[in-house]
Design an enzyme around this catalytic site. Structure first.
Site, PDB file in Angstrom:
ATOM      1  N   ASP A 229      26.915  43.088  55.781  1.00  0.00           N
ATOM      2  CA  ASP A 229      27.418  41.959  54.999  1.00  0.00           C
ATOM      3  C   ASP A 229      27.541  42.349  53.529  1.00  0.00           C
ATOM      4  OD1 ASP A 229      28.043  39.012  54.724  1.00  0.00           O
ATOM      5  OD2 ASP A 229      26.262  39.123  53.446  1.00  0.00           O
ATOM      6  N   LYS A 233      30.850  42.588  50.728  1.00  0.00           N
ATOM      7  CA  LYS A 233      30.851  42.001  49.384  1.00  0.00           C
ATOM      8  C   LYS A 233      31.123  43.060  48.322  1.00  0.00           C
ATOM      9  CE  LYS A 233      27.667  38.284  50.673  1.00  0.00           C
ATOM     10  NZ  LYS A 233      26.291  37.727  50.513  1.00  0.00           N
TER      11      LYS A 233
END
Length: 366
Positions: A229, A233
């Site tokens: 994740d 980003k």
């Protein structure tokens, strides 16, 4: 109301009146429900007059009304709706005067694949989903190209930092002639919470279970501990800073040992103590140097990496509390001392606020 939304409201009040933007909300989970609640709280004020909800959908059902759906009643309308959910119906649902906006509050690969189509049709997109801009470079480029073709806006501030002014700051610095040298940050609210609370005494596995049960991590905490994740980003931040990396260009050092990575989700809980010894050793080593463990995403000299680092106690990224994200930006302007942006990096309410801030800006997109 967030400061950004208040600024938008004041700007809107000074503008000539236009037809409200027609909005399709995709996703009615925790974030989508918070979007509906926020829209409902705006009914009767200037913000509410700028956005007209005409379509709401989840993965199963959809409800449309070209004359408008009351946000407070949308969930009930959806529960009773006979209409099956289909992305093919959204273009027609948004037809009418005014701007057209899709708010993507899902984490769906299928929905993310549709972003470029909507943008090319002149439909703005506001999204919290990182799959669109945080995966392959080709998809990121297709989104940018489609937005240019359709003269549409892509609101992505909720994809990193749950609406903190990270992407906007990077873009505005560059628009003002600044050059970004490097970026580093704590970009995961769940990992921030874990390492803000880990003291080397309590087993790390117990802390992971607590974070999972409190909803700070995904139901499978490996989704957070793997760093994937955070990779997405960092890719979004890097590309916004002008460094067009592909997904494979980011080096990720996972916290999940191989023996945990191969287990089924049902078997994971009993095996979580495999995390304890490695993390205790890392903590003890950092403690001896008076340092703190933080899970860091870093971009420097075009090189991107993600993993656990031991930082001096006075390092710009060593502070923070709870699930706060904390990002440092070094540039020509901020060379000796970085610009640091900190705030809640997770949570349905702040993510919904970021989505709607973007939607309000898109109302006036030119």
């Amino acid at each position: 109301m967030s400061a950004a939304a208040l600024d938008v409201a004041r700007a809107v009040a000074a503008q000539p009146r236009h037809a409200p933007a027609r909005v399709a909300l995709l996703g009615t989970g925790t974030v989508g429900s918070a979007v509906l609640a926020r829209l409902a709280s705006w009914q009767g004020n200037s913000l509410g007059q700028r956005l007209q909800l005409v379509h709401v959908a989840n993965s199963r059902k959809a409800a449309s009304d070209r004359s408008g759906l009351a946000p407070a009643e949308a969930a009930q309308r959806l529960a009773l709706a006979p209409q099956r959910s289909s992305l093919e119906t959204i273009d027609a649902a948004l037809k009418g005067d005014g701007a057209r906006i899709v708010i993507d509050a899902t984490a769906s690969e299928v929905v993310a694949e549709r972003h470029a189509h909507w943008l090319q049709q002149g439909i703005h997109v506001a999204t919290a989903c990182k799959i669109g801009q945080g995966t392959s470079l080709s998809r990121w480029r297709s989104i940018r190209a489609a937005a240019a073709i359709g003269d549409a806006g892509y609101g992505d501030s909720a994809t990193v930092g749950a609406g903190l002014p990270l992407l906007r700051t990077l873009r505005e610095l560059q628009a003002g002639g600044d050059r970004i040298h490097s970026i580093a940050g704590v970009l995961s609210g769940s990992l921030a919470w874990l390492f803000n609370h880990y003291d080397g005494m309590r087993p790390f596995s117990a802390l992971v279970r607590q974070a999972r049960d409190a909803g700070y991590t995904e139901p499978d905490p490996r989704d957070d501990l793997s760093g994937e994740d955070v990779r997405r980003k960092l890719l979004i931040l890097a590309r916004s800073a002008g460094v067009e990396l592909d997904a494979g260009d980011v080096e990720v050092t996972s916290l999940v040992p191989p023996e945990l990575a191969v287990l089924s989700r049902d078997a994971l809980d009993a095996a979580l103590p495999a995390l304890d010894v490695p993390l205790r050793d890392r903590y003890a080593s950092a403690y001896k140097r008076h340092e703190k463990l933080r899970f860091i995403a870093r971009l420097q000299d075009g090189v991107a990496r993600v993993g656990l680092e031991s930082l001096p106690a006075d390092h710009p990224l060593a502070g923070g509390a709870g699930t706060d994200n904390r990002v440092a930006i070094w540039s020509d302007r901020y060379c000796d001392q970085p610009l640091v942006i900190q705030g809640p990096g997770a949570g349905a309410e702040v993510t919904a606020a970021g989505l709607l801030d973007d939607a309000l800006r898109l109302c006036n997109h030119t």
